[in-house]
Design an enzyme around this catalytic site. Structure first.
Site, PDB file in Angstrom:
ATOM      1  N   ARG A 124       0.722  -1.302   0.034  1.00 38.33           N
ATOM      2  CA  ARG A 124       0.068   0.245   0.099  1.00 38.33           C
ATOM      3  C   ARG A 124       0.940   1.274   0.016  1.00 38.33           C
ATOM      4  O   ARG A 124       0.385   2.267  -0.497  1.00 38.33           O
ATOM      5  CB  ARG A 124      -0.881  -0.093   1.212  1.00 38.33           C
ATOM      6  CG  ARG A 124      -1.919  -1.166   1.446  1.00 38.33           C
ATOM      7  CD  ARG A 124      -2.511  -1.348   2.622  1.00 38.33           C
ATOM      8  NE  ARG A 124      -1.457  -1.299   3.682  1.00 38.33           N
ATOM      9  CZ  ARG A 124      -1.753  -1.210   4.819  1.00 38.33           C
ATOM     10  NH1 ARG A 124      -2.802  -0.953   5.302  1.00 38.33           N
ATOM     11  NH2 ARG A 124      -0.666  -1.454   5.939  1.00 38.33           N
ATOM     12  N   GLU A 131       6.790   6.574  12.307  1.00 38.23           N
ATOM     13  CA  GLU A 131       6.483   7.624  13.191  1.00 38.23           C
ATOM     14  C   GLU A 131       7.564   8.665  12.841  1.00 38.23           C
ATOM     15  O   GLU A 131       8.878   8.565  13.103  1.00 38.23           O
ATOM     16  CB  GLU A 131       6.538   6.918  14.494  1.00 38.23           C
ATOM     17  CG  GLU A 131       5.737   6.148  14.858  1.00 38.23           C
ATOM     18  CD  GLU A 131       5.983   5.177  15.939  1.00 38.23           C
ATOM     19  OE1 GLU A 131       7.292   5.481  16.674  1.00 38.23           O
ATOM     20  OE2 GLU A 131       4.982   4.726  16.799  1.00 38.23           O
ATOM     21  N   GLN A 180       4.201  25.992  17.188  1.00 39.35           N
ATOM     22  CA  GLN A 180       3.840  26.285  15.873  1.00 39.35           C
ATOM     23  C   GLN A 180       4.425  25.200  14.775  1.00 39.35           C
ATOM     24  O   GLN A 180       5.389  24.497  14.961  1.00 39.35           O
ATOM     25  CB  GLN A 180       4.457  27.757  15.342  1.00 39.35           C
ATOM     26  CG  GLN A 180       4.335  28.132  14.060  1.00 39.35           C
ATOM     27  CD  GLN A 180       4.681  29.674  13.816  1.00 39.35           C
ATOM     28  OE1 GLN A 180       4.440  30.543  14.752  1.00 39.35           O
ATOM     29  NE2 GLN A 180       5.554  29.863  12.954  1.00 39.35           N
ATOM     30  N   ALA A 181       3.822  25.012  13.500  1.00 38.52           N
ATOM     31  CA  ALA A 181       4.270  23.970  12.669  1.00 38.52           C
ATOM     32  C   ALA A 181       4.482  24.896  11.444  1.00 38.52           C
ATOM     33  O   ALA A 181       3.416  25.390  11.009  1.00 38.52           O
ATOM     34  CB  ALA A 181       3.420  22.912  12.542  1.00 38.52           C
ATOM     35  N   ARG A 217      17.581  28.508   2.166  1.00 39.68           N
ATOM     36  CA  ARG A 217      16.932  29.268   3.318  1.00 39.68           C
ATOM     37  C   ARG A 217      17.502  29.221   4.332  1.00 39.68           C
ATOM     38  O   ARG A 217      18.146  28.337   4.967  1.00 39.68           O
ATOM     39  CB  ARG A 217      15.411  28.587   3.623  1.00 39.68           C
ATOM     40  CG  ARG A 217      14.558  28.526   2.352  1.00 39.68           C
ATOM     41  CD  ARG A 217      13.077  27.652   2.883  1.00 39.68           C
ATOM     42  NE  ARG A 217      12.308  27.540   1.529  1.00 39.68           N
ATOM     43  CZ  ARG A 217      11.645  28.291   1.073  1.00 39.68           C
ATOM     44  NH1 ARG A 217      11.398  29.599   1.672  1.00 39.68           N
ATOM     45  NH2 ARG A 217      10.664  28.128   0.081  1.00 39.68           N
ATOM     46  N   HIS A 269      19.232  30.937   9.691  1.00 38.20           N
ATOM     47  CA  HIS A 269      18.283  31.667  10.361  1.00 38.20           C
ATOM     48  C   HIS A 269      18.384  31.314  11.868  1.00 38.20           C
ATOM     49  O   HIS A 269      19.135  30.088  12.264  1.00 38.20           O
ATOM     50  CB  HIS A 269      16.859  31.310  10.085  1.00 38.20           C
ATOM     51  CG  HIS A 269      16.590  31.957   8.339  1.00 38.20           C
ATOM     52  ND1 HIS A 269      15.772  31.324   7.870  1.00 38.20           N
ATOM     53  CD2 HIS A 269      17.094  32.628   8.037  1.00 38.20           C
ATOM     54  CE1 HIS A 269      15.587  31.819   6.707  1.00 38.20           C
ATOM     55  NE2 HIS A 269      16.444  32.692   6.690  1.00 38.20           N
ATOM     56  N   LYS A 293      13.987  23.732  16.795  1.00 40.03           N
ATOM     57  CA  LYS A 293      12.985  23.205  15.670  1.00 40.03           C
ATOM     58  C   LYS A 293      13.258  21.696  15.428  1.00 40.03           C
ATOM     59  O   LYS A 293      14.497  21.071  15.655  1.00 40.03           O
ATOM     60  CB  LYS A 293      13.360  23.990  14.140  1.00 40.03           C
ATOM     61  CG  LYS A 293      13.336  25.297  14.380  1.00 40.03           C
ATOM     62  CD  LYS A 293      13.976  25.913  13.116  1.00 40.03           C
ATOM     63  CE  LYS A 293      14.106  27.369  12.930  1.00 40.03           C
ATOM     64  NZ  LYS A 293      14.789  28.123  11.760  1.00 40.03           N
ATOM     65  N   TYR A 315       8.497  21.859   9.714  1.00 45.12           N
ATOM     66  CA  TYR A 315       9.179  22.579  10.808  1.00 45.12           C
ATOM     67  C   TYR A 315       8.102  22.470  12.473  1.00 45.12           C
ATOM     68  O   TYR A 315       7.032  23.031  12.201  1.00 45.12           O
ATOM     69  CB  TYR A 315       9.602  23.986  10.788  1.00 45.12           C
ATOM     70  CG  TYR A 315      10.606  24.259   9.788  1.00 45.12           C
ATOM     71  CD1 TYR A 315      11.878  24.576   9.690  1.00 45.12           C
ATOM     72  CD2 TYR A 315      10.174  24.386   8.399  1.00 45.12           C
ATOM     73  CE1 TYR A 315      12.796  24.804   8.773  1.00 45.12           C
ATOM     74  CE2 TYR A 315      10.859  24.783   7.382  1.00 45.12           C
ATOM     75  CZ  TYR A 315      12.034  24.787   7.694  1.00 45.12           C
ATOM     76  OH  TYR A 315      13.048  25.214   6.296  1.00 45.12           O
ATOM     77  N   ASP A 325      17.984  37.108   3.003  1.00 44.53           N
ATOM     78  CA  ASP A 325      19.115  36.469   3.235  1.00 44.53           C
ATOM     79  C   ASP A 325      20.438  36.912   2.559  1.00 44.53           C
ATOM     80  O   ASP A 325      21.441  36.819   2.877  1.00 44.53           O
ATOM     81  CB  ASP A 325      18.829  34.957   2.939  1.00 44.53           C
ATOM     82  CG  ASP A 325      17.851  34.267   3.834  1.00 44.53           C
ATOM     83  OD1 ASP A 325      17.748  34.778   4.981  1.00 44.53           O
ATOM     84  OD2 ASP A 325      17.276  33.132   3.458  1.00 44.53           O
TER      85      ASP A 325
END
Length: 206
Positions: A23, A28, A47-48, A59, A62, A72, A132, A169
């Site tokens: 399938r 997890e 937060q996600a 990116r 940061h 994170k 994240y 950036d």
């Protein structure tokens, strides 16, 4: 789930067990218990975020000022990235050191990045996605960045990529400039914050 500590403390790689069948696959992608055991405290999810990137997108680097900073847990459900961490904690014994993990939708690895650590990702394929899970919400006053092309950082960005950076950036300071301007997290403050998180965890009801 296998846990591996990277070059400096507070950076952890998680490799889940993947169960394929006719399938598809099941796994997890996040479990609180192994992370808590490795850190000595829980990751409180506030937060996600979900980003989708073209090949060559960079990116970062940061980070957020500590306290409270922003930890994170980063997972790649689609595509392939280089996930790069930089110890930018002023006064750290590993200040300026870099480590890297490849995140992709085959190995299903994830990485935990502690508060005060610089973080950057480089998309190696089109339509690559990251999730994240964050310990704090977005705070524009505390959010900072470094130029990922700063030669002093020597980030392991593949030379054959056509890079895509945001204007923010591109205009970000170098590591040396940020240090001179007092924009970096303090190693002492970060260590104090980590101890506070462990103390709070010990006081939680079992």
């Amino acid at each position: 789930m296998d846990v591996r500590e990277l070059k400096f403390p507070g950076i952890l790689e998680f490799t889940p067990k993947v169960f394929p069948d006719d399938r598809g696959v099941f796994l997890e992608c996040f479990r609180a218990e192994p992370l808590e055991e490795a850190l000595g405290h829980r990751l409180d999810l506030v937060q996600a975020n979900h980003s989708v990137s073209r090949k060559g997108t960079v990116r970062g680097v940061h980070y957020a000022l500590v306290p409270p900073g922003q930890a994170k847990y980063v997972y790649c459900p689609q595509g392939r990235f280089l996930d790069i961490v930089v110890d930018i904690r002023d006064g750290s014994p590993t200040f300026g050191e870099v480590d890297v993990v490849e995140l992709d939708s085959e190995s299903r690895r994830a990485i935990y990045v502690a508060e005060g650590i610089g973080h950057a990702v480089v998309a190696l394929e089109d339509n690559s996605s990251l999730i994240y899970l964050c310990s704090a919400g977005y705070n524009p006053q505390a959010e900072k960045g470094l130029n990922p092309l700063d030669p002093a950082l020597q980030l392991p960005i593949p030379s054959d990529l056509e890079l895509l950076l945001s204007p923010k950036d591109t205009a970000a300071p170098t590591l040396a400039e940020a240090q001179e301007q007092g924009l970096l997290p303090s190693y002492a403050e970060c260590e104090k914050w980590y101890a506070t998180l462990r103390e709070r965890n010990a006081l939680r009801p079992s």
